[in-house]
Scaffold this motif. Structure first.
Motif, PDB file in Angstrom:
ATOM      1  N   TYR A  39      28.313 -24.736   1.000  1.00 31.25           N
ATOM      2  CA  TYR A  39      29.656 -24.380   0.557  1.00 31.25           C
ATOM      3  C   TYR A  39      29.876 -22.894   0.804  1.00 31.25           C
ATOM      4  N   GLN A  40      31.145 -22.501   0.881  1.00 32.33           N
ATOM      5  CA  GLN A  40      31.478 -21.081   0.965  1.00 32.33           C
ATOM      6  C   GLN A  40      31.558 -20.513  -0.445  1.00 32.33           C
ATOM      7  N   HIS A  41      31.121 -19.261  -0.612  1.00 37.26           N
ATOM      8  CA  HIS A  41      31.354 -18.651  -1.916  1.00 37.26           C
ATOM      9  C   HIS A  41      32.666 -17.871  -1.874  1.00 37.26           C
ATOM     10  N   ILE A  42      33.117 -17.434  -3.050  1.00 31.25           N
ATOM     11  CA  ILE A  42      34.444 -16.812  -3.069  1.00 31.25           C
ATOM     12  C   ILE A  42      34.453 -15.478  -2.323  1.00 31.25           C
ATOM     13  N   GLY A  43      33.283 -14.875  -2.130  1.00 33.19           N
ATOM     14  CA  GLY A  43      33.209 -13.662  -1.303  1.00 33.19           C
ATOM     15  C   GLY A  43      33.577 -13.998   0.136  1.00 33.19           C
ATOM     16  N   ASN A  44      33.002 -15.075   0.659  1.00 36.18           N
ATOM     17  CA  ASN A  44      33.378 -15.514   2.006  1.00 36.18           C
ATOM     18  C   ASN A  44      34.890 -15.736   2.070  1.00 36.18           C
ATOM     19  N   MET A  45      35.432 -16.346   1.027  1.00 38.85           N
ATOM     20  CA  MET A  45      36.853 -16.688   1.074  1.00 38.85           C
ATOM     21  C   MET A  45      37.724 -15.422   1.060  1.00 38.85           C
ATOM     22  N   ARG A  46      37.184 -14.334   0.519  1.00 35.49           N
ATOM     23  CA  ARG A  46      37.947 -13.076   0.574  1.00 35.49           C
ATOM     24  C   ARG A  46      38.221 -12.706   2.036  1.00 35.49           C
ATOM     25  N   ALA A  47      37.233 -12.953   2.892  1.00 37.43           N
ATOM     26  CA  ALA A  47      37.390 -12.605   4.312  1.00 37.43           C
ATOM     27  C   ALA A  47      38.549 -13.380   4.942  1.00 37.43           C
ATOM     28  N   TYR A  48      38.743 -14.628   4.506  1.00 38.06           N
ATOM     29  CA  TYR A  48      39.817 -15.432   5.109  1.00 38.06           C
ATOM     30  C   TYR A  48      41.169 -15.151   4.464  1.00 38.06           C
ATOM     31  N   VAL A  49      41.148 -14.772   3.193  1.00 36.71           N
ATOM     32  CA  VAL A  49      42.409 -14.366   2.562  1.00 36.71           C
ATOM     33  C   VAL A  49      42.911 -13.100   3.259  1.00 36.71           C
ATOM     34  N   GLY A 238      36.406  -9.669  10.559  1.00 36.87           N
ATOM     35  CA  GLY A 238      35.208 -10.223   9.931  1.00 36.87           C
ATOM     36  C   GLY A 238      34.869  -9.396   8.704  1.00 36.87           C
ATOM     37  N   GLY A 239      33.871  -9.821   7.964  1.00 40.44           N
ATOM     38  CA  GLY A 239      33.424  -9.046   6.805  1.00 40.44           C
ATOM     39  C   GLY A 239      32.688  -7.793   7.267  1.00 40.44           C
ATOM     40  N   ILE A 240      32.595  -6.829   6.382  1.00 35.77           N
ATOM     41  CA  ILE A 240      32.036  -5.513   6.720  1.00 35.77           C
ATOM     42  C   ILE A 240      30.581  -5.607   7.204  1.00 35.77           C
ATOM     43  N   ASP A 241      29.854  -6.631   6.771  1.00 35.45           N
ATOM     44  CA  ASP A 241      28.469  -6.789   7.235  1.00 35.45           C
ATOM     45  C   ASP A 241      28.418  -7.020   8.751  1.00 35.45           C
ATOM     46  N   HIS A 242      29.475  -7.611   9.291  1.00 35.47           N
ATOM     47  CA  HIS A 242      29.487  -7.876  10.734  1.00 35.47           C
ATOM     48  C   HIS A 242      29.651  -6.611  11.581  1.00 35.47           C
ATOM     49  N   ASN A 277      36.914  -6.557   6.395  1.00 36.30           N
ATOM     50  CA  ASN A 277      37.172  -6.539   4.945  1.00 36.30           C
ATOM     51  C   ASN A 277      35.894  -6.152   4.215  1.00 36.30           C
ATOM     52  N   ASN A 278      36.094  -5.422   3.129  1.00 35.36           N
ATOM     53  CA  ASN A 278      34.933  -5.059   2.316  1.00 35.36           C
ATOM     54  C   ASN A 278      34.514  -6.245   1.448  1.00 35.36           C
ATOM     55  N   PHE A 279      33.408  -6.106   0.762  1.00 39.82           N
ATOM     56  CA  PHE A 279      32.814  -7.228   0.048  1.00 39.82           C
ATOM     57  C   PHE A 279      33.400  -7.448  -1.341  1.00 39.82           C
ATOM     58  N   LYS A 286      25.534 -14.174  -8.813  1.00 41.15           N
ATOM     59  CA  LYS A 286      26.066 -15.530  -8.685  1.00 41.15           C
ATOM     60  C   LYS A 286      26.751 -15.767  -7.332  1.00 41.15           C
ATOM     61  N   MET A 287      26.805 -14.707  -6.522  1.00 38.98           N
ATOM     62  CA  MET A 287      27.442 -14.879  -5.219  1.00 38.98           C
ATOM     63  C   MET A 287      26.439 -15.423  -4.220  1.00 38.98           C
ATOM     64  N   SER A 288      25.178 -15.285  -4.555  1.00 42.66           N
ATOM     65  CA  SER A 288      24.174 -15.688  -3.587  1.00 42.66           C
ATOM     66  C   SER A 288      24.075 -17.209  -3.546  1.00 42.66           C
TER      67      SER A 288
END
Ligand code: AMP
Ligand code: ZN
Length: 492
Positions: A39-49, A238-242, A277-279, A286-288
């Motif tokens: 599943y995606q966590h809500i952090g991942n979903m921040r990237a798509y929002v 993409g997210g900042i880690d990328h 996007n930042n994290f 709980k994000m892990s």
């Protein structure tokens, strides 16, 4: 209206730049998508929002949008640095399912979450559909830019100019760059093709000039970006880690494929603008995805929060700032959403009295105050997507005491086409999400409240208080005199 030019922060130059489309009137955007092994966590979903808000802004600014979010269903290892196992195969083995079934299941779940967050429909190509094209890319780059080892075909990062410029601080000691593959020329070299070790069989493997195996993860985004959007396209997100590994590697491949030299011209990287996007961060871990109950959108819904409260929470922060998740923060965002929806309901009722249909277009231009607010909104969103200011402006519009209902509703429609909060269509009923563990249904609550209202009408306060206590015992707080007109709420 004065049309503020769209200005966006380009990670490649670390500067805010005016958006100039590659193809006049069009905007082509590529967003790195999820690896569908879980599943995606809500952090991942921040990237798509964030990506969706960008796409909506481009449309608001009049561009015809083509937007791709790829689905990684092969090739992503448990570490970004070519070590560990393939995430898909590992999850498949642990669940006793095929990697293909795992991919389908989690892709569908991801798409459900996107829809719940009002992310507009985009193209979702799967990496496995592009393996042939990836092999062709590999062949084109192989002679000049790659070398073969027993474990696969590797990209030599020293063969392109400016490698790692996007990350700005590429060192051999950098995180994730530990040289784990024997024989690599540079620690930052990465796999274009990973050969299946002799005697092993992978669930997902293909024949290639370098033997049976699977593509490296970075290759898919280069290939799908080029195939679907053409080089150079406008924006890559993409997210900042990328920014540290995945995107520098994509850029190196793009330079090699296009035979372009250094990054003095951004479009040599394959895209004109790279945005990150930042994290979303959370203190308790709980994000892990390796923690048992990690923060998924479904968990928020199970606790009684509307998914769009989470979208609003994201929009309250600038996409380049870190955002800390807390349940209190989500509660506050939910209340803010409720306030806006209730204000719109009132406005609609006032407008219905006029018996005039709302035309969601430019009606707001007729009213000086709504025009002023819409101009401010236009400037805010054009300023590298200042969504937090945009939200305040939406609230100011709703608060216009003498606002012409038609102008306000039409203006709000324009603003919400960018914010994507569903402000025009959401109703109080939609926002009543029952927590999963609630002991009482909405119908039972409404019934008890009707009995209570009848008792109060008869001045039977003993019965009315008893009903209130009964409801409280089941976690229902009766909210007499709530300024929002919210009659009750369930404890979460
Ligand atoms: P992945 O499936 O790991 O490739 O992640 C999908 C997207 O989510 C990528 O763009 C990541 O950069 C992004 N991402 C991962 N974790 C977070 C986080 N905590 N906050 C915001 N974005 C994230
Ligand atoms: Zn990518």
């Amino acid at each position: 209206m004065t049309d503020a030019p769209l200005r966006l922060f380009n990670s490649l130059t670390r500067e805010i730049e005016t958006f100039t489309p590659v193809h006049p009137g069009e905007a082509r955007v590529y967003t790195c998508g999820p690896t569908v092994y879980n599943y995606q966590h809500i952090g991942n979903m921040r990237a798509y929002v964030f990506a969706d808000t960008l796409g909506r802004t481009l449309q608001y600014k009049g561009y015809k949008l083509t937007h791709v979010i790829n689905i990684t269903d092969v090739g992503h290892l448990t570490s970004d640095a070519d070590e560990g196992e393939d995430k898909m195969e590992k999850m498949a083995a642990s669940q006793g399912k095929s990697a293909w079934d795992i991919a389908r299941f989690y892709q569908e779940d991801f798409e459900r979450d996107l829809a719940r967050l009002n992310v507009q429909k985009k193209q979702h190509p799967r990496a496995t559909e592009y393996v042939e094209a990836m092999i062709a890319w590999g062949e084109r780059m192989a002679d000049k830019h790659c070398y073969e080892l027993d474990s696969g075909l590797y990209f030599d990062v020293a063969t392109v100019e400016d490698y790692g410029r996007l990350a700005r601080a590429v060192t051999d000691e950098g995180e994730g760059r530990i040289d784990t593959v024997e024989g690599k020329r540079n620690a930052a070299d990465f796999a274009i093709w990973r050969k299946t070790p002799p005697g092993e069989k992978r669930q997902m493997e293909w024949d290639s000039p370098w033997g049976k195996g699977a593509p490296g993860w970075h290759l898919e985004c280069s290939v799908m970006g080029e195939k679907l959007l053409g080089f150079p396209f406008d924006i890559h997100t993409g997210g900042i880690d990328h920014r540290e590994i995945h995107h520098p590697n994509e850029i190196a491949q793009n330079q090699a494929f296009c035979c372009t030299d250094g990054l003095h011209v951004a479009e040599n990287s394959g895209a004109r603008i790279w945005m990150h996007n930042n994290f979303l961060v959370e203190r308790s871990g709980k994000m892990s995805k390796s923690s048992g109950e990690f923060l998924r959108l479904q968990l928020l819904v199970d606790r009684g929060y509307h998914p769009l409260a989470y979208r609003l929470m994201c929009l309250q922060a600038h996409y380049r700032s870190e955002l800390e998740f807390s349940w209190e923060g989500l509660e506050a965002a939910f209340t803010r959403l409720k306030r806006m929806v209730m204000a719109v309901e009132k406005l609609k009722a006032r407008h219905a009295d006029r018996g005039e249909k709302v035309v969601y277009g430019d009606a707001w231009e007729r009213h000086p105050k709504s025009r002023e607010l819409l101009e401010a909104f236009n400037a805010a969103i054009a300023n590298d997507l200042n969504t937090s200011e945009a939200l305040v402006l939406a609230e100011q519009l709703l608060a216009l005491k003498k606002g012409d209902t038609h102008c306000v509703l039409s203006g709000l429609g324009s603003i919400d086409s960018v914010l994507g909060l569903g402000l025009i269509d959401l109703t109080r009923t939609d926002l009543r999400i029952r927590p999963k563990n609630a002991e009482i249904t909405e119908a039972e609550i409404e019934d008890a409240l009707a009995r209570r209202a009848a008792a109060r009408a008869e001045k039977d306060f003993a019965t009315s208080d008893a009903i209130r206590d009964e409801l409280a015992a089941k976690g229902v707080e009766v909210m007499d005199g709530d300024p929002l007109g919210w009659e009750w709420k369930l404890a979460r």
